[in-house]
Design a protein around this motif. Structure first.
Motif, PDB file in Angstrom:
ATOM      1  N   LEU A  60      32.752  45.952  -0.549  1.00 39.22           N
ATOM      2  CA  LEU A  60      33.000  47.756   0.657  1.00 39.22           C
ATOM      3  C   LEU A  60      34.360  48.305  -0.336  1.00 39.22           C
ATOM      4  CD1 LEU A  60      32.920  48.248   3.492  1.00 39.22           C
ATOM      5  CD2 LEU A  60      34.613  46.874   3.922  1.00 39.22           C
ATOM      6  N   SER A  61      33.940  49.767  -0.100  1.00 35.03           N
ATOM      7  CA  SER A  61      34.881  50.945  -0.830  1.00 35.03           C
ATOM      8  C   SER A  61      34.434  52.180   0.384  1.00 35.03           C
ATOM      9  CB  SER A  61      34.656  50.851  -2.068  1.00 35.03           C
ATOM     10  OG  SER A  61      32.848  51.363  -2.358  1.00 35.03           O
ATOM     11  N   ASP A  62      35.829  52.619  -0.262  1.00 34.05           N
ATOM     12  CA  ASP A  62      35.313  54.162   0.324  1.00 34.05           C
ATOM     13  C   ASP A  62      34.337  55.007   0.867  1.00 34.05           C
ATOM     14  OD1 ASP A  62      37.497  53.994   2.043  1.00 34.05           O
ATOM     15  OD2 ASP A  62      39.280  55.139   0.384  1.00 34.05           O
ATOM     16  N   ASP A  63      33.898  54.854  -1.066  1.00 39.26           N
ATOM     17  CA  ASP A  63      32.406  55.798  -1.289  1.00 39.26           C
ATOM     18  C   ASP A  63      31.814  55.303  -0.970  1.00 39.26           C
ATOM     19  OD1 ASP A  63      32.657  53.877  -3.592  1.00 39.26           O
ATOM     20  OD2 ASP A  63      32.426  54.801  -4.511  1.00 39.26           O
ATOM     21  N   LEU A  64      31.504  53.897  -0.574  1.00 39.40           N
ATOM     22  CA  LEU A  64      29.786  53.130   0.032  1.00 39.40           C
ATOM     23  C   LEU A  64      29.746  53.242   1.590  1.00 39.40           C
ATOM     24  CD1 LEU A  64      27.848  50.911  -0.862  1.00 39.40           C
ATOM     25  CD2 LEU A  64      29.316  48.991   0.221  1.00 39.40           C
ATOM     26  N   PHE A  65      28.137  53.848   1.245  1.00 45.18           N
ATOM     27  CA  PHE A  65      27.317  54.081   3.160  1.00 45.18           C
ATOM     28  C   PHE A  65      25.744  53.609   2.807  1.00 45.18           C
ATOM     29  CE2 PHE A  65      24.284  57.259   4.740  1.00 45.18           C
ATOM     30  CZ  PHE A  65      24.781  57.314   5.986  1.00 45.18           C
ATOM     31  N   ILE A  66      26.371  53.026   4.218  1.00 48.07           N
ATOM     32  CA  ILE A  66      24.848  52.395   4.518  1.00 48.07           C
ATOM     33  C   ILE A  66      23.917  52.790   5.612  1.00 48.07           C
ATOM     34  CG2 ILE A  66      23.900  49.973   4.451  1.00 48.07           C
ATOM     35  CD1 ILE A  66      26.837  49.057   3.497  1.00 48.07           C
ATOM     36  N   HIS A  67      23.215  52.540   5.614  1.00 45.31           N
ATOM     37  CA  HIS A  67      22.216  53.438   6.571  1.00 45.31           C
ATOM     38  C   HIS A  67      21.153  52.374   7.069  1.00 45.31           C
ATOM     39  CE1 HIS A  67      19.104  55.562   9.209  1.00 45.31           C
ATOM     40  NE2 HIS A  67      20.154  56.191   9.727  1.00 45.31           N
ATOM     41  N   PHE A  68      21.146  51.726   8.444  1.00 38.52           N
ATOM     42  CA  PHE A  68      19.826  51.316   8.617  1.00 38.52           C
ATOM     43  C   PHE A  68      19.845  51.322  10.306  1.00 38.52           C
ATOM     44  CE2 PHE A  68      23.664  48.841   7.839  1.00 38.52           C
ATOM     45  CZ  PHE A  68      24.124  47.803   9.326  1.00 38.52           C
ATOM     46  N   GLU A  69      18.303  50.988  10.553  1.00 39.26           N
ATOM     47  CA  GLU A  69      18.205  50.653  11.936  1.00 39.26           C
ATOM     48  C   GLU A  69      18.223  49.330  12.667  1.00 39.26           C
ATOM     49  OE1 GLU A  69      14.279  52.809  13.470  1.00 39.26           O
ATOM     50  OE2 GLU A  69      14.702  55.099  11.676  1.00 39.26           O
ATOM     51  N   LEU A  70      18.800  49.035  13.368  1.00 39.26           N
ATOM     52  CA  LEU A  70      19.090  47.732  14.041  1.00 39.26           C
ATOM     53  C   LEU A  70      18.526  47.645  15.715  1.00 39.26           C
ATOM     54  CD1 LEU A  70      21.854  47.266  15.590  1.00 39.26           C
ATOM     55  CD2 LEU A  70      22.386  47.350  13.522  1.00 39.26           C
ATOM     56  N   ILE A  71      18.285  45.887  15.958  1.00 37.28           N
ATOM     57  CA  ILE A  71      18.543  45.798  17.094  1.00 37.28           C
ATOM     58  C   ILE A  71      19.672  44.947  17.655  1.00 37.28           C
ATOM     59  CG2 ILE A  71      16.685  44.414  18.905  1.00 37.28           C
ATOM     60  CD1 ILE A  71      15.205  43.569  17.159  1.00 37.28           C
ATOM     61  N   PRO A  72      20.159  45.600  18.585  1.00 36.05           N
ATOM     62  CA  PRO A  72      21.774  45.859  18.777  1.00 36.05           C
ATOM     63  C   PRO A  72      21.924  45.171  19.385  1.00 36.05           C
ATOM     64  CG  PRO A  72      21.056  48.421  19.920  1.00 36.05           C
ATOM     65  CD  PRO A  72      20.204  47.624  19.652  1.00 36.05           C
ATOM     66  N   ASP A  73      20.634  43.951  20.627  1.00 33.56           N
ATOM     67  CA  ASP A  73      21.327  42.566  20.904  1.00 33.56           C
ATOM     68  C   ASP A  73      20.461  41.758  20.445  1.00 33.56           C
ATOM     69  OD1 ASP A  73      18.340  43.441  21.516  1.00 33.56           O
ATOM     70  OD2 ASP A  73      18.331  43.072  23.651  1.00 33.56           O
ATOM     71  N   HIS A  74      20.116  42.260  19.630  1.00 28.23           N
ATOM     72  CA  HIS A  74      19.866  41.190  18.394  1.00 28.23           C
ATOM     73  C   HIS A  74      21.082  40.659  16.989  1.00 28.23           C
ATOM     74  CE1 HIS A  74      16.457  38.846  17.304  1.00 28.23           C
ATOM     75  NE2 HIS A  74      16.690  38.579  15.599  1.00 28.23           N
ATOM     76  N   LEU A  75      21.840  41.318  17.237  1.00 25.60           N
ATOM     77  CA  LEU A  75      23.192  41.185  16.332  1.00 25.60           C
ATOM     78  C   LEU A  75      24.069  39.827  17.238  1.00 25.60           C
ATOM     79  CD1 LEU A  75      25.009  44.702  16.411  1.00 25.60           C
ATOM     80  CD2 LEU A  75      23.692  43.430  14.620  1.00 25.60           C
ATOM     81  N   PRO A  76      24.020  39.462  15.741  1.00 23.44           N
ATOM     82  CA  PRO A  76      24.661  37.844  15.825  1.00 23.44           C
ATOM     83  C   PRO A  76      26.625  38.183  16.438  1.00 23.44           C
ATOM     84  CG  PRO A  76      24.616  38.078  13.535  1.00 23.44           C
ATOM     85  CD  PRO A  76      23.990  38.866  14.538  1.00 23.44           C
ATOM     86  N   GLU A  77      27.098  36.887  16.193  1.00 26.15           N
ATOM     87  CA  GLU A  77      28.258  36.856  16.650  1.00 26.15           C
ATOM     88  C   GLU A  77      29.286  36.904  15.226  1.00 26.15           C
ATOM     89  OE1 GLU A  77      31.699  37.886  19.084  1.00 26.15           O
ATOM     90  OE2 GLU A  77      30.346  37.078  20.305  1.00 26.15           O
ATOM     91  N   LYS A  78      29.108  36.827  14.530  1.00 25.22           N
ATOM     92  CA  LYS A  78      29.415  36.864  13.000  1.00 25.22           C
ATOM     93  C   LYS A  78      28.675  38.276  12.551  1.00 25.22           C
ATOM     94  CE  LYS A  78      29.341  35.522   8.461  1.00 25.22           C
ATOM     95  NZ  LYS A  78      28.663  34.271   7.505  1.00 25.22           N
TER      96      LYS A  78
END
Length: 174
Positions: free
Chosen positions: A156-174
């Motif tokens: 992780l740094s200030d210049d790191l950019f990550i884009h992805f599509e996800l299913i919100p209700d499929h996110l684990p607590e972690k």
């Protein structure tokens, strides 16, 4: 004097009804990993006519994922310095949404995680900081998604950019 080949989900399923397909010399439907380079090689070699083609529609051959050569080494240093780097951890989508062309696929197929993480590391080590995942559902396989996110969290740094599509209700607590 240019041969036009079109493909992708937008033209794969209604080849007879789309003007773009009518105007193109060739249409590749479905997966292009095998069919597109083969068609291009035939065109360049002059095996296929460039006007009034004998076979306009070419059905894509779906190879096993492990047989698909990684394209990430093809990114040049200039690409890495100036562009978003497009990557995919999986193909397809298991959902059957009425409005989506992805619903016509059979299912989703994940790429092997360890080789994929190795490819991400190689890109990162070369200076890539802008990643766009083209997966239709990034967090379909939670263990793989977490491993990929852990990879990026460790860098992780200030210049790191990550884009992805996800299913919100499929996110684990972690």
């Amino acid at each position: 004097e240019i041969t036009i080949v079109v493909g992708g989900p937008e033209v794969s399923y209604e080849t007879g009804n789309q003007r773009v397909c009518e105007l193109a010399d060739y249409v590749v439907t479905g997966w292009g990993d095998v069919t597109f380079p083969r068609l291009c090689a035939d065109i360049v070699a002059g095996v296929l006519p460039t006007t009034m083609p004998v076979q306009k529609i070419h059905a894509g051959v779906q190879p096993p994922l492990q047989e698909i050569a990684s394209p990430y080494g093809e990114y040049t240093d200039e690409d890495i310095a100036r562009r978003f780097i497009y990557v995919e951890a999986s193909r397809g989508c298991p959902f059957k949404c009425e409005f989506c062309l992805s619903a016509l696929d059979k299912t989703a197929w994940p790429f092997a995680l360890e080789p994929f993480l190795g490819e991400l590391k190689a890109l990162y080590d070369r200076g890539a900081r802008h990643f766009r995942f083209v997966d239709r559902t990034f967090n379909l396989k939670i263990a793989a998604s977490l491993a990929i996110l852990e990879f990026f969290l460790g860098r992780l740094s200030d210049d790191l950019f990550i884009h992805f599509e996800l299913i919100p209700d499929h996110l684990p607590e972690k």
